[in-house]
Design a protein around this motif. Structure first.
Motif, PDB file in Angstrom:
ATOM      1  N   LEU A 110     -36.136 -80.401  62.935  1.00 16.31           N
ATOM      2  CA  LEU A 110     -36.224 -81.635  62.664  1.00 16.31           C
ATOM      3  C   LEU A 110     -36.294 -81.750  61.144  1.00 16.31           C
ATOM      4  O   LEU A 110     -35.706 -82.838  60.931  1.00 16.31           O
ATOM      5  CB  LEU A 110     -37.546 -82.120  63.237  1.00 16.31           C
ATOM      6  CG  LEU A 110     -37.954 -83.654  63.237  1.00 16.31           C
ATOM      7  CD1 LEU A 110     -36.839 -84.420  63.692  1.00 16.31           C
ATOM      8  CD2 LEU A 110     -39.291 -84.175  63.579  1.00 16.31           C
ATOM      9  N   LEU A 111     -36.991 -81.091  60.399  1.00 14.08           N
ATOM     10  CA  LEU A 111     -36.952 -81.180  58.996  1.00 14.08           C
ATOM     11  C   LEU A 111     -35.553 -81.228  58.543  1.00 14.08           C
ATOM     12  O   LEU A 111     -35.164 -81.726  57.533  1.00 14.08           O
ATOM     13  CB  LEU A 111     -38.070 -80.286  58.270  1.00 14.08           C
ATOM     14  CG  LEU A 111     -37.963 -80.074  56.850  1.00 14.08           C
ATOM     15  CD1 LEU A 111     -38.684 -81.695  56.492  1.00 14.08           C
ATOM     16  CD2 LEU A 111     -38.919 -79.233  56.261  1.00 14.08           C
ATOM     17  N   VAL A 113     -32.730 -81.878  59.923  1.00 16.35           N
ATOM     18  CA  VAL A 113     -32.007 -82.768  60.283  1.00 16.35           C
ATOM     19  C   VAL A 113     -32.273 -84.146  59.447  1.00 16.35           C
ATOM     20  O   VAL A 113     -31.579 -84.895  58.706  1.00 16.35           O
ATOM     21  CB  VAL A 113     -32.243 -83.456  61.708  1.00 16.35           C
ATOM     22  CG1 VAL A 113     -31.722 -84.674  62.198  1.00 16.35           C
ATOM     23  CG2 VAL A 113     -31.468 -82.194  62.649  1.00 16.35           C
ATOM     24  N   ILE A 114     -33.650 -84.200  59.060  1.00 15.73           N
ATOM     25  CA  ILE A 114     -34.252 -85.359  58.461  1.00 15.73           C
ATOM     26  C   ILE A 114     -33.414 -85.185  56.799  1.00 15.73           C
ATOM     27  O   ILE A 114     -32.868 -85.995  56.281  1.00 15.73           O
ATOM     28  CB  ILE A 114     -35.599 -85.423  58.138  1.00 15.73           C
ATOM     29  CG1 ILE A 114     -36.081 -85.905  59.665  1.00 15.73           C
ATOM     30  CG2 ILE A 114     -36.209 -86.409  57.199  1.00 15.73           C
ATOM     31  CD1 ILE A 114     -37.625 -85.708  59.760  1.00 15.73           C
ATOM     32  N   VAL A 115     -33.455 -84.026  56.254  1.00 11.30           N
ATOM     33  CA  VAL A 115     -33.232 -83.804  54.880  1.00 11.30           C
ATOM     34  C   VAL A 115     -31.521 -83.785  55.099  1.00 11.30           C
ATOM     35  O   VAL A 115     -31.051 -84.393  54.050  1.00 11.30           O
ATOM     36  CB  VAL A 115     -33.482 -82.327  54.634  1.00 11.30           C
ATOM     37  CG1 VAL A 115     -32.736 -81.948  53.191  1.00 11.30           C
ATOM     38  CG2 VAL A 115     -35.149 -82.300  54.293  1.00 11.30           C
ATOM     39  N   PHE A 117     -29.657 -85.784  57.001  1.00 12.46           N
ATOM     40  CA  PHE A 117     -29.426 -87.225  57.016  1.00 12.46           C
ATOM     41  C   PHE A 117     -29.476 -88.001  55.623  1.00 12.46           C
ATOM     42  O   PHE A 117     -29.008 -88.849  55.208  1.00 12.46           O
ATOM     43  CB  PHE A 117     -30.024 -87.678  58.107  1.00 12.46           C
ATOM     44  CG  PHE A 117     -29.647 -87.892  59.439  1.00 12.46           C
ATOM     45  CD1 PHE A 117     -28.298 -87.929  59.619  1.00 12.46           C
ATOM     46  CD2 PHE A 117     -30.298 -87.245  60.495  1.00 12.46           C
ATOM     47  CE1 PHE A 117     -27.474 -88.007  60.761  1.00 12.46           C
ATOM     48  CE2 PHE A 117     -29.602 -87.288  61.672  1.00 12.46           C
ATOM     49  CZ  PHE A 117     -28.074 -87.485  61.882  1.00 12.46           C
ATOM     50  N   TYR A 118     -30.789 -87.502  55.017  1.00 15.89           N
ATOM     51  CA  TYR A 118     -30.968 -88.295  53.741  1.00 15.89           C
ATOM     52  C   TYR A 118     -30.141 -87.958  52.670  1.00 15.89           C
ATOM     53  O   TYR A 118     -29.506 -88.829  52.190  1.00 15.89           O
ATOM     54  CB  TYR A 118     -32.507 -87.811  53.212  1.00 15.89           C
ATOM     55  CG  TYR A 118     -32.913 -88.097  51.784  1.00 15.89           C
ATOM     56  CD1 TYR A 118     -33.189 -89.455  51.450  1.00 15.89           C
ATOM     57  CD2 TYR A 118     -32.456 -87.211  50.657  1.00 15.89           C
ATOM     58  CE1 TYR A 118     -33.191 -89.809  50.153  1.00 15.89           C
ATOM     59  CE2 TYR A 118     -32.481 -87.742  49.358  1.00 15.89           C
ATOM     60  CZ  TYR A 118     -32.962 -88.886  49.077  1.00 15.89           C
ATOM     61  OH  TYR A 118     -33.275 -89.530  47.771  1.00 15.89           O
TER      62      TYR A 118
END
Length: 192
Positions: A110-111, A113-115, A117-118
């Motif tokens: 999840l981390l 994916v978030i990074v 996407f950012y």
């Protein structure tokens, strides 16, 4: 005589050019093609320039731009701080790393994916800003071409025309005054 007139009107047309129209079926009219290409390019540039026209940014937008610039430096500085902490207090650092070892794998995904996407969104914003800058540059092309043409016309002037101007004559007057410099003559005499 009527048959000959009918043959000529068939080949050359009456108020129409049948020969030209027939040839244009096989080969494009270069002048009309260039006009269409120019019109299409002008329309595309106008659309691109209009797409990126927007007013000044609000305070909130400027604040958010500042916040968006923080993660990369914080990640880099945080990594350097962890390296420094591992050297200065290895026990403290080892305890923190043991805590990271307990983080479940789905949370790491999840981390990630978030990074990603950012940074992907940040890349998208930067590429759109680049396109905006390119559109603004392309809009200035006619002015730059006119300036270059004006400079080329200045280059084409003969040297006699340049000496008639006061701007061009001023450096020449300064050079002539430098030749009558007694201090410079005395210095040259002492050196040589």
């Amino acid at each position: 005589m009527g048959v000959i007139a009918d043959v000529f009107s068939l080949v050359f047309g009456s108020r129409r050019n049948a020969l030209r129209e027939t040839l244009e079926v096989f080969r494009e009219n270069a002048e009309a093609g260039a006009a269409r290409a120019h019109e299409m390019q002008s329309a595309a540039l106008s659309q691109l320039a209009a797409e990126f026209q927007y007013g000044g940014k609000s305070r909130f937008d400027r604040f958010m731009d500042g916040v968006n610039r923080l993660p990369r430096p914080l990640l880099a500085l945080g990594t350097l701080a962890l390296m420094g902490a591992s050297l200065s207090d290895p026990v403290w650092f080892a305890a923190r790393m043991q805590g990271l070892a307990l983080v479940p794998e789905p949370l790491w995904w999840l981390l990630g994916v978030i990074v990603s996407f950012y940074f992907g969104a940040r890349h998208q914003v930067k590429s759109q800003e680049l396109q905006h800058a390119l559109a603004a540059s392309m809009a200035r092309v006619p002015q730059v071409a006119a300036n270059i043409a004006a400079l080329e016309r200045l280059r084409a002037e003969p040297p006699d025309a340049a000496t008639a101007r006061t701007e061009a004559a001023a450096p020449l007057d300064a050079a002539a005054a430098a030749e009558d410099n007694p201090a410079l003559d005395a210095w040259k005499a002492r050196r040589g």
